[in-house]
Design a protein around this motif. Structure first.
Motif, mmCIF file in Angstrom:
data_model
loop_
_atom_site.group_PDB
_atom_site.id
_atom_site.type_symbol
_atom_site.label_atom_id
_atom_site.label_comp_id
_atom_site.label_asym_id
_atom_site.label_seq_id
_atom_site.Cartn_x
_atom_site.Cartn_y
_atom_site.Cartn_z
ATOM 1 N N PHE A 187 89.712 -31.908 -10.099
ATOM 2 C CA PHE A 187 88.302 -31.788 -10.501
ATOM 3 C C PHE A 187 87.274 -31.731 -9.371
ATOM 4 N N THR A 207 75.925 -26.951 -5.451
ATOM 5 C CA THR A 207 75.836 -26.811 -6.914
ATOM 6 C C THR A 207 76.431 -28.017 -7.640
ATOM 7 N N THR A 208 77.022 -28.925 -6.893
ATOM 8 C CA THR A 208 77.625 -30.104 -7.534
ATOM 9 C C THR A 208 77.046 -31.387 -6.954
ATOM 10 N N LEU A 223 75.183 -33.559 -8.466
ATOM 11 C CA LEU A 223 75.118 -34.677 -9.417
ATOM 12 C C LEU A 223 76.473 -34.871 -10.092
ATOM 13 N N TRP A 224 76.680 -36.061 -10.598
ATOM 14 C CA TRP A 224 77.968 -36.377 -11.216
ATOM 15 C C TRP A 224 78.155 -35.678 -12.567
ATOM 16 N N THR A 225 77.143 -34.990 -13.019
ATOM 17 C CA THR A 225 77.363 -34.132 -14.196
ATOM 18 C C THR A 225 78.164 -32.895 -13.794
ATOM 19 N N ASP A 226 78.098 -32.531 -12.540
ATOM 20 C CA ASP A 226 78.798 -31.333 -12.069
ATOM 21 C C ASP A 226 79.918 -31.656 -11.082
ATOM 22 N N LEU A 282 82.803 -33.588 -10.726
ATOM 23 C CA LEU A 282 83.542 -34.264 -11.797
ATOM 24 C C LEU A 282 84.517 -35.287 -11.244
ATOM 25 N N ILE A 283 84.277 -36.529 -11.612
ATOM 26 C CA ILE A 283 85.135 -37.642 -11.194
ATOM 27 C C ILE A 283 86.024 -38.008 -12.376
ATOM 28 N N PRO A 284 87.313 -38.166 -12.145
ATOM 29 C CA PRO A 284 88.164 -38.508 -13.289
ATOM 30 C C PRO A 284 87.769 -39.855 -13.899
ATOM 31 N N THR A 285 87.773 -39.900 -15.201
ATOM 32 C CA THR A 285 87.532 -41.157 -15.902
ATOM 33 C C THR A 285 88.872 -41.619 -16.478
ATOM 34 N N GLU A 344 90.891 -38.940 -18.198
ATOM 35 C CA GLU A 344 91.646 -37.939 -17.442
ATOM 36 C C GLU A 344 92.802 -38.580 -16.668
ATOM 37 N N PRO A 370 90.116 -27.037 -15.557
ATOM 38 C CA PRO A 370 90.651 -26.181 -16.627
ATOM 39 C C PRO A 370 90.297 -24.706 -16.454
#
Lengths: 266, 820
Positions: free
Chosen positions: B721, B733-734, B736-739, B741-744, B747, B805
């Motif tokens: 991710f 473009t990334t 912020l943590w909305t973009d 992506l850190i596994p939770t 995941e 994905p």
């Protein structure tokens, strides 16, 4: 965030009065979308009218052929509701797929549909199930409610009171969520009622939409395979870092089939 | 002395033992209670009287000249105390510290030119943060955009306006060098087969919940700064901050705060404390600057390796690995704070656990319009692991040999340790076969192979990956400078110290000279001191020194802290034990050789009830000088300091035939994930995950397992991710943590089954090895292998990360199209 005056009315009439008295008032439901945009200074208002003190706006009732959900009902209450679980399990699944536990404990159905985020889940639920939105002044069919990107048919100061969901013969929910926000990259609600099919997609365009070709195919044969060969064009679909429009178009086909399989499994 | 260097004698005092009381126990963390009840003081919890707050105006451009900047409107805003430009800052401070030689100069606030989006162009101090941020909006800056340099391979040929640092020449190559270790050309000539791959490792970075922050104040009476900050290495090279601030080192006290996570990202924080300090001096009040998330992601100086590898592995038809050649282009971003230390690091274990006779590394570190690289779990070695593991998998597939069998065939054997690899680094000890066997047991490989075959019949795609990875620990300073073109900082020390005091009542106090980073230094110190003095860890209190009180201490990073704190405690406790015995011998009229320390008391061996507790002896040591021997060196009290040096390091060969021993405490791991790939969506689900690590003697299995599981989830983030992604204009473009992506938990595998093998180090106290980074070092190659295995029927090859994905679905779609 810019400064504003906070109001917490205890009745719908009081809320309406405060909103109409304000030059620049906004109602606050769960605040899951509005407050972050205010925090980033993307939105501001002079008066914030908090609807959380109005008990009459929350609750779930089973009516004759429909389920009525109050505008201030939390997502978690929909997930846990025996009425929803029995009548429209796909709607409970939808509510359970929103955000995370904290969001579901705070966010409301009314807030979600009024904010009309292009990737929100409830718009697909309303459109795919053929729901009706009841406001303080009229009833609006879901087909007419969502009009654009963050836009609805609501007039200034109009407050959503509840949503009526007709109980379908079958309904299914499938969602491919954004990993961070759990907003829909693509999600599909499909329902079958007396031979007619509604299939609504959220996350893929400026606002929720139905896919008539799929609905027609499913009306003749309510199976995933009935949609074989029906491709949704990628033209006009949303694109972002996590999904380009071709991927979204592909996911619509995949999620539509999974929604139908979900409906058939219930 | 051989072609690869020499191995010094071990200085180990404490051998690994089976009868340890505290070391090896899963004791609950000493750090946790105060943190869990919210009593930990983090940088943002600090509030000083009259404290002002800072905000920073950041560049919206990737690359531009600053034509003009006008802060007058900001200065007029009520509540604003100071609005500072780069030119203002340059009048009061020097460029930030760097290990690169020749240096790449970085100003705390950009002056004439911005080199990445998010670089500071002005800073404001105001009575609150709101006003400070509003004031930033009032600053007018005119930029003249310059060509953004974003693609690392294109950066190799940049000239003219696209050059970030024209004063270093008309190029964006920060450093380019080829190092050759052993007979590479001969080995390639002798090869039957050469595996070639282009491998892309993505830019990511540590994502602590707490950003970097500092509260600085300036006492103009004493001419002295105090900076409270969530940094590290302050007792190693904190004086560099003083130099930047143009004060003598004793006119700066750096006081550590708890760090709310680091993952390496707070290794040597410099920009934030310097910024807070120059503002504090300017406004005559304490100033707090706490990065917000965008401050942190765009400009925290902690982005990690961003590499393109053109890699070649030479081998014999029978599977014997011979030689490794890599051409590496590493996108360092706009500056080079740690030089190319990440490639010093990578040389420590670039051949993995395998016997490979020779190595060539041809590195180009390019400068681009991005945030500069810093430290992140692995510090460059995790990339080397990924590359060698991908090559070994590819070689096995090419030769038709089982991937596990090829590994076994080439493993360094247990009787070959200590083992010098071609680059000169030493692997101190290991048992790779045992780690692999244990993992295979936990993974139930045969069971999953059967399930995989069943699933394929149903059109489901299950895959199993195996990675056998090195987990180097305890860096020596060499890694930071070995690649430098010109002599610069060439330190050879990287010690850690502790101070230990036993008070008159027998309670113990330990002062650590490096910070709390979210790991368990207090627990380690308590367990080791309890072991050494046979006392209860509950009777030990731990505190942290500032630089005024500090002993030379390098601090956490490079999985060194457990080894180094253990060594320092052993050293200090040894001095205290000696004094206890000396006093006891005098008071009990016994020969010191007849005494022994056990159960918190000094006993006369073989004489029942002839003993004095540590509390009794401490009381005597503090208050009864006249009862003590008259020896002049026996002073009152019971305390000791000890600075423990790196346990085993040597200098690079002057002719660079090898780089000496610089990262020798070598752990090892095997990761076996089982994944299912949803080929319709490209989503990856973990069905099982087994990870076995050998970190030598374990001090605390519970906290080590936390490291392994957390690190593995870090590795999942890297594999699937996480990416700091810049577009063609150089926009992040990334941010912020909305973009980003850190596994939770969703995941992550439902469980990461962890196992251990303990092969003690012959060089460290008790045989302890570091284990802070191994999860992220083993996860990515194992996960890539598992995905490739799952998609084998489709012929998908994995040579770049991450695999979210959308990207994996595109690879599947292309493979399906090729097949159709």
């Amino acid at each position: 965030m810019y400064p504003f005056t906070y109001h917490r009315p205890a009745s719908l009439d009081d809320a309406k009065a405060r909103l109409s008295a304000s030059e620049d008032g906004r109602p606050l439901a769960g605040g899951m979308s509005l407050l972050p945009t205010m925090r980033f200074r993307l939105t501001s208002c002079a008066d914030l009218v908090d609807l959380n003190g109005i008990e009459a706006l929350a609750g779930i009732e089973r009516g004759d052929g429909h389920v009525r959900i109050g505008a201030m009902t939390r997502h978690a209450a929909v997930v846990e509701s025996p009425e929803v679980g029995e009548a429209i399990p796909a709607l409970a699944a939808l509510a359970g797929s929103i955000g995370d536990v904290q969001v579901r404990n705070r966010g409301t159905i009314g807030g979600s549909i009024c904010f009309a985020d292009p990737a929100a889940d409830y718009p697909a639920g309303l459109l795919g199930l053929g729901a009706t939105v009841n406001t303080d002044r009229r009833a609006i069919a879901a087909d007419d409610f969502f009009t654009g990107l963050y836009e609805t048919a609501l007039e200034d100061g109009e407050i959503v009171v509840s949503v009526d969901f007709p109980v379908p013969a079958r309904a299914g929910w499938a969602k491919f969520g954004n990993q961070a926000s759990r907003f829909a990259v693509v999600a599909v609600m499909v329902s079958l009622s007396g031979g007619s099919v509604r299939l609504a997609v959220t996350g893929a365009r400026s606002h929720v939409f139905r896919v008539p070709e799929m609905e027609q195919a499913l009306a003749g044969d309510f199976s995933a395979e009935a949609m074989d060969g029906i491709a949704v064009s990628s033209e006009g679909l949303n694109e972002d870092l996590h999904a380009d429009k071709d991927y979204r178009a592909h996911l619509i086909g995949v999620m539509a089939k999974r929604a139908v399989r979900d409906a058939l499994a219930q | 002395m051989t072609e690869r260097g020499h191995i010094p004698e071990s200085r180990q005092r404490e051998k690994p033992r089976a009868d340890l009381q505290w070391i090896g126990k899963s004791m609950k963390r000493v750090e946790d209670p105060r943190l869990l009840v919210g009593k930990g003081i983090y940088a943002d919890d600090i509030n000083e009287p009259e404290m002002a707050h800072a905000a920073v105006l950041r560049s919206p451009h990737a690359h531009a000249r600053i034509v003009s900047i006008d802060v007058s409107k900001a200065q007029e805003l009520p509540g604003v105390l100071c609005a500072m430009t780069g030119a203002d800052a340059a009048k009061v401070c020097d460029p930030l510290p760097t290990w690169a030689s020749p240096p790449v100069l970085q100003a705390v606030i950009a002056d004439d030119r911005v080199r990445h989006v998010g670089e500071a162009v002005a800073a404001v101090a105001a009575v609150d943060r709101y006003i400070a941020e509003d004031a930033c909006d009032l600053i007018e800056v005119e930029y003249e955009p310059l060509p953004p340099v974003v693609d690392p391979e294109e950066a190799l040929t940049s000239t003219g306006d696209a050059v970030l640092h024209p004063e270093r020449g008309d190029t964006n190559i920060g450093l380019e060098r080829k190092l050759t270790f052993g007979p590479v050309e001969e080995d390639f000539a002798a090869a039957d087969l050469v595996i070639e791959r282009r491998i892309r490792w993505p830019r990511s970075g540590g994502q602590p919940l707490e950003t970097v922050g500092a509260v600085a104040s300036f006492d103009d009476g004493a001419g002295r700064f105090t900076i409270q900050c969530n940094t590290s290495m302050y007792n190693y090279c904190g004086w560099m901050i003083a130099s930047t601030l143009r004060v003598a080192p004793h006119k700066l006290n750096i006081v550590p705060t708890l760090a709310g996570g680091s993952f390496g990202s707070k290794m040597f924080v410099h920009k934030v404390p310097v910024l807070a300090a120059v503002l504090a001096r300017a406004v005559g009040r304490p100033v707090k600057f706490m990065e917000d998330r965008i401050d942190n992601t765009t400009s925290c100086d902690n982005h990690a390796s961003d590499r393109v590898y053109y890699a070649k592995l030479a081998l014999k038809r029978d599977g014997t690995l011979l030689s490794l050649k890599t051409r590496i282009i590493d996108d360092y971003g706009a500056y080079l704070q740690f030089g190319v230390g990440q490639h010093g690091n990578a040389l420590s274990q670039c051949v993995g656990p395998y016997r490979i006779n020779s190595v060539e590394v041809d590195l180009a570190a390019v400068l681009t319009n991005k945030c500069q690289q810093g430290a992140y779990r692995g510090f460059g070695s995790e990339v080397a692991n990924f590359v060698i593991e991908r090559l070994v998998d590819a070689a096995a597939d090419e030769l038709g040999i089982d991937r596990i069998a090829l590994r076994r065939q080439n493993f360094i054997q247990p009787d070959q340790f200590p083992y010098l690899i071609p680059t000169g680094n030493m692997y101190d000890s290991g048992n790779y076969q045992a780690v692999l066997d244990e993992t295979l047991k936990l993974a139930d490989l045969e069971g999953w192979r059967a399930k995989q075959a069943e699933a394929r019949k149903e059109g489901r795609y299950i895959g199993i990956g195996v990675a056998t990875c090195q987990e180097r620990s305890v860096f020596s300073a060499t890694e930071f400078w070995m690649w430098n073109l010109e002599p610069g900082v060439e330190w050879t020390s990287s010690p850690d110290g502790v101070s230990v005091k036993i008070d008159p009542t027998g309670k113990a106090f330990v002062t650590l000279h490096s910070p709390f980073w979210g790991n368990s230094p207090e627990t380690v110190a308590a367990q080791v001191l309890a072991e050494q003095l046979t006392i209860d860890p509950a009777d030990i209190e731990i505190t942290y020194s500032d630089t005024d009180q500090g002993l030379n201490s390098t601090g956490p990073g490079g999985s060194r802290f457990t080894v180094m704190v253990t060594g320092a405690i052993v050293g200090a406790a040894g001095k205290i034990r000696e004094k206890l015995l000396r006093i006891a011998a005098h008071l009990m009229e016994a020969d010191v050789r007849d005494l022994t320390l056990q159960d918190g008391a000094v006993h006369v061996k073989g004489v029942l009830d002839m003993k004095m507790s540590i509390a009794e002896l401490a009381d005597k040591a503090h208050y009864y000088r006249l009862s003590m021997p008259e020896d002049l060196d026996l002073t009152s009290g019971l305390d000791a300091t000890y600075v423990y040096d790196h346990p085993v390091t040597t200098l690079p060969d002057p002719d660079e035939r090898h780089m000496g021993i610089f990262y020798p405490i070598m752990g090892h791991s095997c990761h076996i994930p089982v994944v299912e790939v949803d080929v319709e969506t490209g989503q990856v689900h973990f069905l099982h995950y087994a990870a076995v690590h050998d970190c030598g003697t374990m001090v605390n299995p519970m906290t080590l397992e936390g490291h392994i599981r957390g690190g593995t989830v870090n590795g999942i983030g890297t594999a699937l991710f996480e990416e700091f992604s810049y577009d063609e204009a150089g926009q992040l473009t990334t941010a912020l943590w909305t973009d980003y992506l850190i596994p939770t938990i969703k995941e992550s595998p439902a469980d990461i089954v962890v196992g251990h093998v303990e092969t003690p180090s012959p060089f460290t106290e008790y045989g302890v090895k570091g284990g802070g980074e191994g999860g992220r070092m083993g996860g990515p190659p194992a996960i890539a292998a598992a995905i490739e295995d799952a998609l084998k029927p489709l012929g998908v090859t994995i040579d770049s990360l991450p695999l979210p994905p959308s990207k994996l679905r595109a690879l599947i779609r292309d493979a399906q199209a090729r097949a159709a």
